[in-house]
Design a protein around this motif. Structure first.
Motif, PDB file in Angstrom:
ATOM      1  N   ASP A  72      -6.023   1.294 -14.364  1.00 20.44           N
ATOM      2  CA  ASP A  72      -4.928   0.370 -14.092  1.00 20.44           C
ATOM      3  C   ASP A  72      -4.652  -0.510 -15.301  1.00 20.44           C
ATOM      4  O   ASP A  72      -5.396  -0.481 -16.271  1.00 20.44           O
ATOM      5  N   ARG A  74      -3.777  -4.005 -14.842  1.00 25.73           N
ATOM      6  CA  ARG A  74      -3.642  -5.363 -14.327  1.00 25.73           C
ATOM      7  C   ARG A  74      -4.074  -6.395 -15.355  1.00 25.73           C
ATOM      8  O   ARG A  74      -4.931  -6.129 -16.208  1.00 25.73           O
ATOM      9  N   PHE A  81       1.615  -8.240  -9.091  1.00 24.82           N
ATOM     10  CA  PHE A  81       2.201  -7.750  -7.840  1.00 24.82           C
ATOM     11  C   PHE A  81       3.526  -7.023  -8.086  1.00 24.82           C
ATOM     12  O   PHE A  81       3.920  -6.176  -7.293  1.00 24.82           O
ATOM     13  N   ARG A  82       4.201  -7.332  -9.180  1.00 24.06           N
ATOM     14  CA  ARG A  82       5.449  -6.658  -9.537  1.00 24.06           C
ATOM     15  C   ARG A  82       5.270  -5.660 -10.674  1.00 24.06           C
ATOM     16  O   ARG A  82       5.952  -4.651 -10.716  1.00 24.06           O
ATOM     17  N   VAL A 137       0.454   4.124  -8.201  1.00 24.41           N
ATOM     18  CA  VAL A 137       0.978   3.001  -7.427  1.00 24.41           C
ATOM     19  C   VAL A 137       1.608   2.005  -8.392  1.00 24.41           C
ATOM     20  O   VAL A 137       0.957   1.556  -9.343  1.00 24.41           O
ATOM     21  N   THR A 138       2.876   1.679  -8.140  1.00 22.50           N
ATOM     22  CA  THR A 138       3.593   0.674  -8.926  1.00 22.50           C
ATOM     23  C   THR A 138       4.135  -0.382  -7.971  1.00 22.50           C
ATOM     24  O   THR A 138       4.281  -0.126  -6.773  1.00 22.50           O
ATOM     25  N   SER A 139       4.426  -1.544  -8.502  1.00 24.01           N
ATOM     26  CA  SER A 139       4.968  -2.661  -7.705  1.00 24.01           C
ATOM     27  C   SER A 139       4.143  -2.906  -6.451  1.00 24.01           C
ATOM     28  O   SER A 139       4.669  -3.291  -5.415  1.00 24.01           O
ATOM     29  N   PHE A 140       2.874  -2.624  -6.520  1.00 25.06           N
ATOM     30  CA  PHE A 140       1.885  -2.904  -5.483  1.00 25.06           C
ATOM     31  C   PHE A 140       2.029  -2.064  -4.227  1.00 25.06           C
ATOM     32  O   PHE A 140       1.186  -2.116  -3.355  1.00 25.06           O
ATOM     33  N   GLN A 141       3.114  -1.257  -4.120  1.00 31.07           N
ATOM     34  CA  GLN A 141       3.285  -0.495  -2.888  1.00 31.07           C
ATOM     35  C   GLN A 141       4.037   0.817  -3.038  1.00 31.07           C
ATOM     36  O   GLN A 141       4.085   1.608  -2.098  1.00 31.07           O
ATOM     37  N   ASN A 142       4.631   1.071  -4.171  1.00 30.07           N
ATOM     38  CA  ASN A 142       5.359   2.325  -4.370  1.00 30.07           C
ATOM     39  C   ASN A 142       4.388   3.396  -4.846  1.00 30.07           C
ATOM     40  O   ASN A 142       3.780   3.269  -5.912  1.00 30.07           O
ATOM     41  N   VAL A 143       4.238   4.455  -4.060  1.00 29.91           N
ATOM     42  CA  VAL A 143       3.251   5.484  -4.356  1.00 29.91           C
ATOM     43  C   VAL A 143       3.953   6.799  -4.695  1.00 29.91           C
ATOM     44  O   VAL A 143       4.823   7.249  -3.969  1.00 29.91           O
TER      45      VAL A 143
END
Length: 149
Positions: A72, A74, A81-82, A137-143
């Motif tokens: 990742d 981060r 989160f974005r 996983v991007t934008s914390f929820q797009n898989v």
């Protein structure tokens, strides 16, 4: 560029930018995670890493070769989160075959030249995760999913 190509490019950029990942193995009825230095093959089919044969991760992989690796970008800030992305690779781990070792080691040491002595030690194993599938996983929820080959 279709979604698969876009996902592949995002994964390649992430792998080029990151030197470390977290390897998850299974042993004695529970998962085990280890921070490792890795390098990705050009086709994303293999993720290479080294470990000492006397480690828990090597013992786990010898008994249960199924593994996952998380990489990742981060920064430990609210913007993650974005903006942060994480990729999980799942597959089987084995020692790199003698016929492929020279090229794989060259790739690995180009990224981690400081590990040459470690990876060359007789107590070390040079391993590859043969990736069956990636989950980005991007934008914390797009898989997005990608099969490398």
């Amino acid at each position: 560029m279709d979604q698969s190509d876009f996902t592949r490019e995002q994964i390649k950029k992430l792998f080029d930018a990151q030197r470390l990942g977290v390897l998850s193995t299974q042993g004695e009825g529970q998962p085990y995670a280890s921070l490792i230095a890795f390098a990705a093959g050009a086709d994303l089919a293999h993720l290479y890493f080294a470990t000492t044969r006397a480690t828990r991760k090597f013992d786990n992989l010898t008994r249960h070769p199924q593994a996952a690796m998380l990489v990742d970008n981060r920064s430990n800030s609210a913007a993650d989160f974005r903006q942060a992305m994480a990729v999980t690779a799942v597959g089987l781990v084995s020692e790199v075959a003698v016929s492929e070792k020279e090229a794989a080691l060259e790739l690995y040491l180009a990224k981690h030249p400081q590990l040459e002595e470690f990876v060359s030690a007789p107590t070390s194993a040079f391993l590859a995760l043969l990736v069956e599938r990636y989950f980005l996983v991007t934008s914390f929820q797009n898989v997005s999913e990608l099969t490398p080959v």
